[in-house]
Design an enzyme around this catalytic site. Structure first.
Site, PDB file in Angstrom:
ATOM      1  N   GLY A   3       0.825  -1.336  -0.183  1.00 31.75           N
ATOM      2  CA  GLY A   3       0.251   0.042   0.094  1.00 31.75           C
ATOM      3  C   GLY A   3       0.743   1.213  -0.116  1.00 31.75           C
ATOM      4  O   GLY A   3       1.879   1.541  -0.131  1.00 31.75           O
TER       5      GLY A   3
ATOM      6  N   ASP B 197      -6.690  -0.166   6.530  1.00 32.93           N
ATOM      7  CA  ASP B 197      -7.848   0.666   6.067  1.00 32.93           C
ATOM      8  C   ASP B 197      -8.435   1.289   7.159  1.00 32.93           C
ATOM      9  O   ASP B 197      -8.971   2.258   7.092  1.00 32.93           O
ATOM     10  CB  ASP B 197      -8.800  -0.055   5.220  1.00 32.93           C
ATOM     11  CG  ASP B 197      -7.868  -0.484   3.871  1.00 32.93           C
ATOM     12  OD1 ASP B 197      -7.281   0.284   3.158  1.00 32.93           O
ATOM     13  OD2 ASP B 197      -7.837  -1.770   3.799  1.00 32.93           O
TER      14      ASP B 197
ATOM     15  N   GLU C  10      -0.750 -10.936   3.061  1.00 31.41           N
ATOM     16  CA  GLU C  10      -0.853  -9.877   4.102  1.00 31.41           C
ATOM     17  C   GLU C  10      -1.091 -10.761   5.592  1.00 31.41           C
ATOM     18  O   GLU C  10      -0.406 -10.782   6.600  1.00 31.41           O
ATOM     19  CB  GLU C  10      -1.623  -8.767   4.303  1.00 31.41           C
ATOM     20  CG  GLU C  10      -1.065  -7.763   3.060  1.00 31.41           C
ATOM     21  CD  GLU C  10      -2.069  -6.497   2.948  1.00 31.41           C
ATOM     22  OE1 GLU C  10      -1.580  -5.635   2.469  1.00 31.41           O
ATOM     23  OE2 GLU C  10      -3.224  -6.583   3.201  1.00 31.41           O
TER      24      GLU C  10
ATOM     25  N   LYS D 189      -7.616   6.752   9.779  1.00 32.37           N
ATOM     26  CA  LYS D 189      -8.020   5.282   9.920  1.00 32.37           C
ATOM     27  C   LYS D 189      -8.301   4.789  11.305  1.00 32.37           C
ATOM     28  O   LYS D 189      -8.889   3.641  11.309  1.00 32.37           O
ATOM     29  CB  LYS D 189      -6.696   4.576   9.607  1.00 32.37           C
ATOM     30  CG  LYS D 189      -6.061   5.153   8.156  1.00 32.37           C
ATOM     31  CD  LYS D 189      -6.477   4.376   6.834  1.00 32.37           C
ATOM     32  CE  LYS D 189      -5.736   4.630   5.676  1.00 32.37           C
ATOM     33  NZ  LYS D 189      -4.541   3.886   5.415  1.00 32.37           N
TER      34      LYS D 189
END
Ligand code: 5RP
Length: 219
Positions: free
Chosen positions: A29, A84, A103, A121
């Site tokens: 990411g 996220d 992950e 987040k």
């Protein structure tokens, strides 16, 4: 601070967790990309690197790193990844980038999971971010129908194929009041490969960058 600066600040703060000879798992990411780009500075400390996605592998290789397979390294010392969403119990939603399965494997294989995020987040209740679920392609509509029973709206991530050759369903509008239970129940649906809820194996450390500072929460 702009969000990109916060992501960078959180990522750089994770460098101090890399100890000499570290067997290091690297997430996926935009936040982790800042971490990857800073890794050459501490190249001498890294024993081996394992990537959670092909994108991460490519970025590491561009910096001249050799990327190992988890089968070669065995369990890892440290896993560094973004998220996220995160809550104060260190439960996470991950998989916005679609790399959730590898992950979760690397998080599970690591003694310590350091999660790097900006303050947007951090949430009270997980679920405002659509929950990614990786499914084998033939099970997509079946799993979607089952997800409706959880009062969420499943949406196929059209045209997206994971590094494992699978598909993603994003479940919108969930109120995840019990992340441990939700992770278990969704994971039991046949055809589900991985649920993007990281509650059973959540983070050990949350590094959160806000406008003023970088805070660290430890479990
Ligand atoms: C990828 C992930 C990422 O960690 C998550 O989507 C956060 O990404 P970013 O750092 O770009 O905000 O789970 O599968």
């Amino acid at each position: 601070m702009h969000q990109t600066e916060k992501k960078r600040a959180a990522a750089l703060a994770a460098l101090e967790y890399v100890e000499d000879g570290c067997l290091l798992g690297v997430g996926t990411g935009s936040t982790v990309n800042y971490f990857i780009d800073a890794l050459p500075e501490i190249r001498h400390k890294i024993g081996a690197l394992v990537a959670s996605s092909e994108a991460t592998r490519e970025r590491l290789e561009k910096h001249g790193f050799e990327v190992s397979a988890l089968a070669e390294t065995g369990d890892l010392d440290l896993y560094v990844d973004g998220a996220d969403e995160a809550n104060k119990h260190f439960h996470l939603i991950k998989g916005g980038g679609g790399a959730l399965t590898r992950e979760k494997v690397l998080a599970g294989a690591s003694r310590k999971f350091v999660c790097i995020i900006d303050d947007s987040k951090m949430v009270g209740t997980l679920g405002a971010f659509p929950l990614p679920v990786e499914v084998i392609p033939m099970a997509r509509s079946f799993v979607s129908r089952r997800c409706i029973k959880f009062r969420g709206q499943p949406v196929w991530r059209d045209g997206f194929v994971t590094d494992n050759g699978n598909e993603i369903i994003d479940i919108y509008n969930l109120q995840i009041t019990n992340p441990l239970e939700m992770e278990e129940r969704l994971s039991r649906i046949p055809g589900v490969v991985t649920v993007g809820l990281f509650a059973h194996r959540g983070a050990d450390v949350l590094i959160i960058a806000d406008d003023k500072e970088v805070r660290t929460l430890k479990k």
